[in-house]
Design an enzyme around this catalytic site. Structure first.
Site, PDB file in Angstrom:
ATOM      1  N   PRO A   9       0.790  -1.227   0.000  1.00 19.50           N
ATOM      2  CA  PRO A   9       0.000   0.000   0.000  1.00 19.50           C
ATOM      3  C   PRO A   9       0.826   1.283   0.000  1.00 19.50           C
ATOM      4  O   PRO A   9       1.875   1.356   0.650  1.00 19.50           O
ATOM      5  CB  PRO A   9      -0.823  -0.101   1.292  1.00 19.50           C
ATOM      6  CG  PRO A   9      -0.148  -1.115   2.124  1.00 19.50           C
ATOM      7  CD  PRO A   9       0.507  -2.061   1.167  1.00 19.50           C
ATOM      8  N   ASN A  10       0.320   2.237  -0.737  1.00 20.04           N
ATOM      9  CA  ASN A  10       0.870   3.603  -0.846  1.00 20.04           C
ATOM     10  C   ASN A  10       2.155   3.682  -1.660  1.00 20.04           C
ATOM     11  O   ASN A  10       2.627   4.781  -1.948  1.00 20.04           O
ATOM     12  CB  ASN A  10       1.094   4.232   0.547  1.00 20.04           C
ATOM     13  CG  ASN A  10      -0.204   4.352   1.321  1.00 20.04           C
ATOM     14  OD1 ASN A  10      -1.181   4.863   0.785  1.00 20.04           O
ATOM     15  ND2 ASN A  10      -0.241   3.851   2.549  1.00 20.04           N
ATOM     16  N   ARG A  17       4.994  10.918  -2.765  1.00 18.21           N
ATOM     17  CA  ARG A  17       4.734  10.694  -1.347  1.00 18.21           C
ATOM     18  C   ARG A  17       5.963  11.029  -0.509  1.00 18.21           C
ATOM     19  O   ARG A  17       7.010  10.405  -0.688  1.00 18.21           O
ATOM     20  CB  ARG A  17       4.397   9.209  -1.186  1.00 18.21           C
ATOM     21  CG  ARG A  17       4.299   8.738   0.226  1.00 18.21           C
ATOM     22  CD  ARG A  17       4.320   7.215   0.278  1.00 18.21           C
ATOM     23  NE  ARG A  17       4.063   6.771   1.633  1.00 18.21           N
ATOM     24  CZ  ARG A  17       4.248   5.540   2.050  1.00 18.21           C
ATOM     25  NH1 ARG A  17       4.702   4.607   1.244  1.00 18.21           N
ATOM     26  NH2 ARG A  17       4.003   5.221   3.296  1.00 18.21           N
ATOM     27  N   TYR A  22      11.065   9.079   0.926  1.00 19.67           N
ATOM     28  CA  TYR A  22      11.034   8.026  -0.090  1.00 19.67           C
ATOM     29  C   TYR A  22      11.649   8.425  -1.431  1.00 19.67           C
ATOM     30  O   TYR A  22      11.695   7.607  -2.343  1.00 19.67           O
ATOM     31  CB  TYR A  22       9.582   7.568  -0.310  1.00 19.67           C
ATOM     32  CG  TYR A  22       8.960   6.966   0.936  1.00 19.67           C
ATOM     33  CD1 TYR A  22       9.395   5.742   1.435  1.00 19.67           C
ATOM     34  CD2 TYR A  22       7.945   7.631   1.634  1.00 19.67           C
ATOM     35  CE1 TYR A  22       8.832   5.191   2.585  1.00 19.67           C
ATOM     36  CE2 TYR A  22       7.382   7.090   2.781  1.00 19.67           C
ATOM     37  CZ  TYR A  22       7.829   5.873   3.252  1.00 19.67           C
ATOM     38  OH  TYR A  22       7.285   5.332   4.391  1.00 19.67           O
ATOM     39  N   ASN A  71       8.148  -5.504  -0.795  1.00 18.32           N
ATOM     40  CA  ASN A  71       8.003  -4.353   0.092  1.00 18.32           C
ATOM     41  C   ASN A  71       6.525  -4.247   0.427  1.00 18.32           C
ATOM     42  O   ASN A  71       5.729  -3.735  -0.368  1.00 18.32           O
ATOM     43  CB  ASN A  71       8.512  -3.067  -0.567  1.00 18.32           C
ATOM     44  CG  ASN A  71       8.461  -1.882   0.403  1.00 18.32           C
ATOM     45  OD1 ASN A  71       7.845  -1.965   1.460  1.00 18.32           O
ATOM     46  ND2 ASN A  71       9.098  -0.791   0.026  1.00 18.32           N
ATOM     47  N   ALA A  74       3.069  -0.676   4.839  1.00 16.98           N
ATOM     48  CA  ALA A  74       2.577  -0.743   6.219  1.00 16.98           C
ATOM     49  C   ALA A  74       2.065  -2.136   6.594  1.00 16.98           C
ATOM     50  O   ALA A  74       2.046  -2.492   7.784  1.00 16.98           O
ATOM     51  CB  ALA A  74       1.486   0.300   6.418  1.00 16.98           C
ATOM     52  N   HIS A  77       3.992  -4.400   9.022  1.00 17.81           N
ATOM     53  CA  HIS A  77       3.915  -4.260  10.477  1.00 17.81           C
ATOM     54  C   HIS A  77       2.580  -4.735  11.044  1.00 17.81           C
ATOM     55  O   HIS A  77       2.373  -4.702  12.249  1.00 17.81           O
ATOM     56  CB  HIS A  77       4.129  -2.787  10.867  1.00 17.81           C
ATOM     57  CG  HIS A  77       5.206  -2.108  10.073  1.00 17.81           C
ATOM     58  ND1 HIS A  77       6.511  -2.553  10.071  1.00 17.81           N
ATOM     59  CD2 HIS A  77       5.173  -1.047   9.213  1.00 17.81           C
ATOM     60  CE1 HIS A  77       7.228  -1.762   9.266  1.00 17.81           C
ATOM     61  NE2 HIS A  77       6.436  -0.859   8.733  1.00 17.81           N
ATOM     62  N   GLU A  95      12.801  -9.250   1.715  1.00 22.48           N
ATOM     63  CA  GLU A  95      12.016  -8.099   2.174  1.00 22.48           C
ATOM     64  C   GLU A  95      12.843  -6.829   1.973  1.00 22.48           C
ATOM     65  O   GLU A  95      14.021  -6.797   2.330  1.00 22.48           O
ATOM     66  CB  GLU A  95      11.694  -8.298   3.662  1.00 22.48           C
ATOM     67  CG  GLU A  95      10.909  -7.175   4.288  1.00 22.48           C
ATOM     68  CD  GLU A  95      10.606  -7.447   5.778  1.00 22.48           C
ATOM     69  OE1 GLU A  95      10.681  -8.614   6.228  1.00 22.48           O
ATOM     70  OE2 GLU A  95      10.301  -6.469   6.477  1.00 22.48           O
ATOM     71  N   HIS A  97      12.796  -2.475   2.426  1.00 20.79           N
ATOM     72  CA  HIS A  97      12.189  -1.201   2.828  1.00 20.79           C
ATOM     73  C   HIS A  97      13.082  -0.079   2.350  1.00 20.79           C
ATOM     74  O   HIS A  97      14.298  -0.105   2.569  1.00 20.79           O
ATOM     75  CB  HIS A  97      11.986  -1.132   4.342  1.00 20.79           C
ATOM     76  CG  HIS A  97      11.052  -2.187   4.818  1.00 20.79           C
ATOM     77  ND1 HIS A  97       9.693  -2.117   4.600  1.00 20.79           N
ATOM     78  CD2 HIS A  97      11.282  -3.371   5.425  1.00 20.79           C
ATOM     79  CE1 HIS A  97       9.127  -3.207   5.065  1.00 20.79           C
ATOM     80  NE2 HIS A  97      10.062  -3.993   5.571  1.00 20.79           N
ATOM     81  N   ARG A 104      12.680   5.203  12.571  1.00 23.80           N
ATOM     82  CA  ARG A 104      11.354   5.826  12.536  1.00 23.80           C
ATOM     83  C   ARG A 104      10.520   5.343  13.731  1.00 23.80           C
ATOM     84  O   ARG A 104      11.072   4.846  14.697  1.00 23.80           O
ATOM     85  CB  ARG A 104      10.703   5.516  11.184  1.00 23.80           C
ATOM     86  CG  ARG A 104      11.545   6.026  10.004  1.00 23.80           C
ATOM     87  CD  ARG A 104      10.907   5.737   8.661  1.00 23.80           C
ATOM     88  NE  ARG A 104       9.655   6.450   8.496  1.00 23.80           N
ATOM     89  CZ  ARG A 104       8.774   6.193   7.518  1.00 23.80           C
ATOM     90  NH1 ARG A 104       9.052   5.248   6.622  1.00 23.80           N
ATOM     91  NH2 ARG A 104       7.655   6.878   7.429  1.00 23.80           N
ATOM     92  N   ARG A 108       7.075   0.651  13.407  1.00 23.38           N
ATOM     93  CA  ARG A 108       7.698   0.169  12.157  1.00 23.38           C
ATOM     94  C   ARG A 108       8.858  -0.787  12.424  1.00 23.38           C
ATOM     95  O   ARG A 108       9.486  -1.290  11.496  1.00 23.38           O
ATOM     96  CB  ARG A 108       8.221   1.349  11.321  1.00 23.38           C
ATOM     97  CG  ARG A 108       7.126   2.278  10.849  1.00 23.38           C
ATOM     98  CD  ARG A 108       7.663   3.356   9.919  1.00 23.38           C
ATOM     99  NE  ARG A 108       6.782   4.503   9.902  1.00 23.38           N
ATOM    100  CZ  ARG A 108       5.677   4.614   9.144  1.00 23.38           C
ATOM    101  NH1 ARG A 108       5.352   3.665   8.305  1.00 23.38           N
ATOM    102  NH2 ARG A 108       4.917   5.696   9.211  1.00 23.38           N
TER     103      ARG A 108
HETATM  104  C1  DQA Z   1       8.194   1.178   3.853  1.00 23.42           C
HETATM  105  C2  DQA Z   1       8.247   1.397   5.360  1.00 23.42           C
HETATM  106  C3  DQA Z   1       6.880   1.176   5.984  1.00 23.42           C
HETATM  107  O1  DQA Z   1       6.938   1.395   7.386  1.00 23.42           O
HETATM  108  C4  DQA Z   1       5.866   2.132   5.389  1.00 23.42           C
HETATM  109  O2  DQA Z   1       4.584   1.872   5.920  1.00 23.42           O
HETATM  110  C5  DQA Z   1       5.846   2.096   3.908  1.00 23.42           C
HETATM  111  C6  DQA Z   1       7.114   2.025   3.186  1.00 23.42           C
HETATM  112  C7  DQA Z   1       9.534   1.527   3.170  1.00 23.42           C
HETATM  113  O3  DQA Z   1       9.736   1.086   2.048  1.00 23.42           O
HETATM  114  O4  DQA Z   1      10.357   2.239   3.752  1.00 23.42           O
HETATM  115  O5  DQA Z   1       4.814   2.235   3.274  1.00 23.42           O
HETATM  116  O6  DQA Z   1       7.926  -0.190   3.602  1.00 23.42           O
END
Ligand code: DQA
Length: 141
Positions: A9-10, A17, A22, A71, A74, A77, A95, A97, A104, A108
């Site tokens: 997501p996102n 964003r 990022y 990836n 969120a 977590h 995995e 990130h 952070r 997280r």
């Molecule tokens: C993330 C880190 C996560 O905590 C966050 O919710 C994301 C992006 C990262 O790539 O740093 O959406 O996975």
């Protein structure tokens, strides 16, 4: 060699964003350069904002592909279900990130995926995806 990048997501908003966290590159642009830098990999990209769609994708590809770069955003977590899916499938997952989640908020700091992954790459920006691909390639040779 068949590898899929799965973004949660996102992550469709990369580039727009919180660029201070990022970066300002869209994943689509980054993916185009990844594909040209790794012509030896049959590379796919899947992004979803929906937990069930990520589960369905893991089930669909998780017994055939050579690697998954995951990836989960969120969901990393929060999602016991995606963690269970990574444990259930046979394709190894790395995995990734983009940000250093340990620098952070404490929520997280925990991942439901890490224990079931081959390894974890954190805080290296978009380069983390590239490092994961290199690891899959090196271990294939
Ligand atoms: C993330 C880190 C996560 O905590 C966050 O919710 C994301 C992006 C990262 O790539 O740093 O959406 O996975």
């Amino acid at each position: 060699m068949k590898i899929i990048i799965i973004n949660g997501p996102n992550l469709n908003l990369l580039g727009k964003r919180q660029p201070e966290i990022y970066g300002s590159t869209s994943f689509e642009d980054f993916f185009t350069s990844l594909k040209s830098n790794f012509p030896q990999i049959d590379l796919e990209y899947f992004q979803s904002n929906h937990e069930g769609e990520i589960l369905d994708k893991l089930h669909e590809i998780g017994f055939d592909y050579d690697g998954i770069v995951l990836n989960g955003g969120a969901y990393t977590h929060t999602s016991v279900a995606i963690g269970d899916a990574v444990a259930a499938i046979t394709t190894p997952a790395i995995e990734v990130h983009i940000s250093n989640v340990y620098a952070r908020e404490t929520f997280r700091h925990h991942s439901y995926f890490s224990a079931h992954c081959k390894g974890v790459i954190i805080g290296m920006g978009l380069q983390g995806y590239e490092l994961a691909l290199r690891n899959f390639i090196m271990n294939q040779e």
